[in-house]
Write a protein that holds these residues in place. Structure first.
Motif, PDB file in Angstrom:
ATOM      1  N   ILE A  17       7.487  -8.787   0.323  1.00  0.00           N
ATOM      2  CA  ILE A  17       7.256 -10.153   0.807  1.00  0.00           C
ATOM      3  C   ILE A  17       6.245 -10.194   1.940  1.00  0.00           C
ATOM      4  O   ILE A  17       5.779 -11.267   2.311  1.00  0.00           O
ATOM      5  N   ALA A  18       5.900  -9.020   2.482  1.00  0.00           N
ATOM      6  CA  ALA A  18       4.982  -8.945   3.614  1.00  0.00           C
ATOM      7  C   ALA A  18       4.326  -7.564   3.621  1.00  0.00           C
ATOM      8  O   ALA A  18       4.811  -6.643   2.953  1.00  0.00           O
ATOM      9  N   PRO A  19       3.244  -7.388   4.374  1.00  0.00           N
ATOM     10  CA  PRO A  19       2.631  -6.059   4.500  1.00  0.00           C
ATOM     11  C   PRO A  19       3.628  -5.031   5.029  1.00  0.00           C
ATOM     12  O   PRO A  19       4.606  -5.375   5.708  1.00  0.00           O
ATOM     13  N   THR A  20       3.375  -3.771   4.751  1.00  0.00           N
ATOM     14  CA  THR A  20       4.325  -2.705   5.090  1.00  0.00           C
ATOM     15  C   THR A  20       4.579  -2.569   6.586  1.00  0.00           C
ATOM     16  O   THR A  20       5.606  -2.020   6.978  1.00  0.00           O
ATOM     17  N   ASP A  21       3.696  -3.068   7.425  1.00  0.00           N
ATOM     18  CA  ASP A  21       3.907  -2.977   8.873  1.00  0.00           C
ATOM     19  C   ASP A  21       4.493  -4.257   9.462  1.00  0.00           C
ATOM     20  O   ASP A  21       4.601  -4.401  10.678  1.00  0.00           O
ATOM     21  N   ASP A  22       4.914  -5.187   8.625  1.00  0.00           N
ATOM     22  CA  ASP A  22       5.483  -6.461   9.069  1.00  0.00           C
ATOM     23  C   ASP A  22       6.973  -6.277   9.387  1.00  0.00           C
ATOM     24  O   ASP A  22       7.683  -5.608   8.641  1.00  0.00           O
ATOM     25  N   PRO A  23       7.463  -6.877  10.475  1.00  0.00           N
ATOM     26  CA  PRO A  23       8.881  -6.753  10.823  1.00  0.00           C
ATOM     27  C   PRO A  23       9.841  -7.232   9.728  1.00  0.00           C
ATOM     28  O   PRO A  23      10.983  -6.763   9.669  1.00  0.00           O
ATOM     29  N   ARG A  24       9.394  -8.127   8.844  1.00  0.00           N
ATOM     30  CA  ARG A  24      10.276  -8.629   7.785  1.00  0.00           C
ATOM     31  C   ARG A  24      10.673  -7.554   6.783  1.00  0.00           C
ATOM     32  O   ARG A  24      11.681  -7.691   6.087  1.00  0.00           O
ATOM     33  N   VAL A  25       9.896  -6.491   6.675  1.00  0.00           N
ATOM     34  CA  VAL A  25      10.225  -5.401   5.757  1.00  0.00           C
ATOM     35  C   VAL A  25      10.533  -4.100   6.504  1.00  0.00           C
ATOM     36  O   VAL A  25      10.605  -3.035   5.900  1.00  0.00           O
ATOM     37  N   ALA A  26      10.741  -4.190   7.808  1.00  0.00           N
ATOM     38  CA  ALA A  26      10.957  -3.001   8.633  1.00  0.00           C
ATOM     39  C   ALA A  26      12.187  -2.205   8.214  1.00  0.00           C
ATOM     40  O   ALA A  26      12.131  -0.966   8.158  1.00  0.00           O
ATOM     41  N   ASP A  27      13.298  -2.870   7.915  1.00  0.00           N
ATOM     42  CA  ASP A  27      14.502  -2.136   7.503  1.00  0.00           C
ATOM     43  C   ASP A  27      14.225  -1.314   6.242  1.00  0.00           C
ATOM     44  O   ASP A  27      14.655  -0.162   6.133  1.00  0.00           O
ATOM     45  N   PHE A  28      13.514  -1.910   5.301  1.00  0.00           N
ATOM     46  CA  PHE A  28      13.163  -1.193   4.071  1.00  0.00           C
ATOM     47  C   PHE A  28      12.256  -0.009   4.378  1.00  0.00           C
ATOM     48  O   PHE A  28      12.527   1.118   3.967  1.00  0.00           O
ATOM     49  N   MET A  29      11.185  -0.243   5.111  1.00  0.00           N
ATOM     50  CA  MET A  29      10.233   0.818   5.417  1.00  0.00           C
ATOM     51  C   MET A  29      10.893   1.944   6.210  1.00  0.00           C
ATOM     52  O   MET A  29      10.632   3.118   5.958  1.00  0.00           O
ATOM     53  N   ASN A  30      11.761   1.581   7.143  1.00  0.00           N
ATOM     54  CA  ASN A  30      12.430   2.587   7.967  1.00  0.00           C
ATOM     55  C   ASN A  30      13.421   3.436   7.170  1.00  0.00           C
ATOM     56  O   ASN A  30      13.774   4.533   7.600  1.00  0.00           O
ATOM     57  N   ALA A  31      13.879   2.946   6.033  1.00  0.00           N
ATOM     58  CA  ALA A  31      14.849   3.681   5.214  1.00  0.00           C
ATOM     59  C   ALA A  31      14.204   4.529   4.127  1.00  0.00           C
ATOM     60  O   ALA A  31      14.880   5.362   3.520  1.00  0.00           O
ATOM     61  N   LEU A  32      12.921   4.334   3.868  1.00  0.00           N
ATOM     62  CA  LEU A  32      12.278   5.020   2.744  1.00  0.00           C
ATOM     63  C   LEU A  32      12.426   6.534   2.795  1.00  0.00           C
ATOM     64  O   LEU A  32      12.799   7.154   1.800  1.00  0.00           O
ATOM     65  N   ASP A  33      12.103   7.132   3.934  1.00  0.00           N
ATOM     66  CA  ASP A  33      12.176   8.591   4.011  1.00  0.00           C
ATOM     67  C   ASP A  33      13.598   9.086   3.779  1.00  0.00           C
ATOM     68  O   ASP A  33      13.812  10.088   3.100  1.00  0.00           O
TER      69      ASP A  33
END
Length: 165
Positions: A17-33
């Protein structure tokens, strides 16, 4: 039924829903690894299409077309049961259930599986062609979903709600 000397490939795509560095997707990005690392340690894991390897990027650099928010995850597993175990019996399920928080609803099938000969590392182009075939023609031996697999059981009882599919 799984052909002899074959593994199960799967592709899952989505548009953030937003670029990978956007706070709206932060939980997702932070969990990827964490989630990808768990998957790689699971019994039955064979291979994963990799991104840059930069922490927190997962496979998001494997975007589709020229759209950096349209991302793909492509893996290979020994069989249906090992993929099901990872998807429905680990922390992966918790993040999949939150999919609507981070991904647009695509309005069409976004997941496909198919059999590959052991040792095969499918390409994103091949995987996208399989997904397009499933979308256009429905499930077949060439491209299928969970329902096509008689051995797939967990998705029936532990699958996610319709709004995140």
């Amino acid at each position: 039924m799984q052909p002899k000397n074959h593994h199960l490939a799967e592709l899952n795509v989505g548009r953030l829903i937003a670029p990978t560095d956007d706070p709206r997707v932060a939980d997702f990005m932070n969990a990827l690894d964490r989630v990808n690392g768990l998957g790689k340690r699971m019994p039955g894991f064979v291979w994963m299409m990799e991104g840059s390897g930069e922490p927190g990027t997962g496979n998001t650099e494997n975007n589709i077309g020229d759209d950096p928010q349209f991302v793909a995850n492509l893996t290979v597993w020994q069989d249906v049961k090992t993929l099901e175990n990872f998807v429905w019996n680990t922390v992966h399920r918790q993040f999949y259930e939150r999919r609507q928080e981070w991904f647009e609803v695509l309005g069409k099938m976004h997941f496909v599986m198919w059999w590959v000969p052991e040792g095969t590392e499918p390409t994103l182009e091949e995987a996208m062609a399989r997904l397009a075939h499933l979308q256009e023609h429905g499930a077949s031996d060439y491209a299928f979903d969970w329902a096509w697999l008689a051995d797939a059981k967990l998705w029936r009882s532990r699958g996610c709600s319709e709004e995140v599919a």
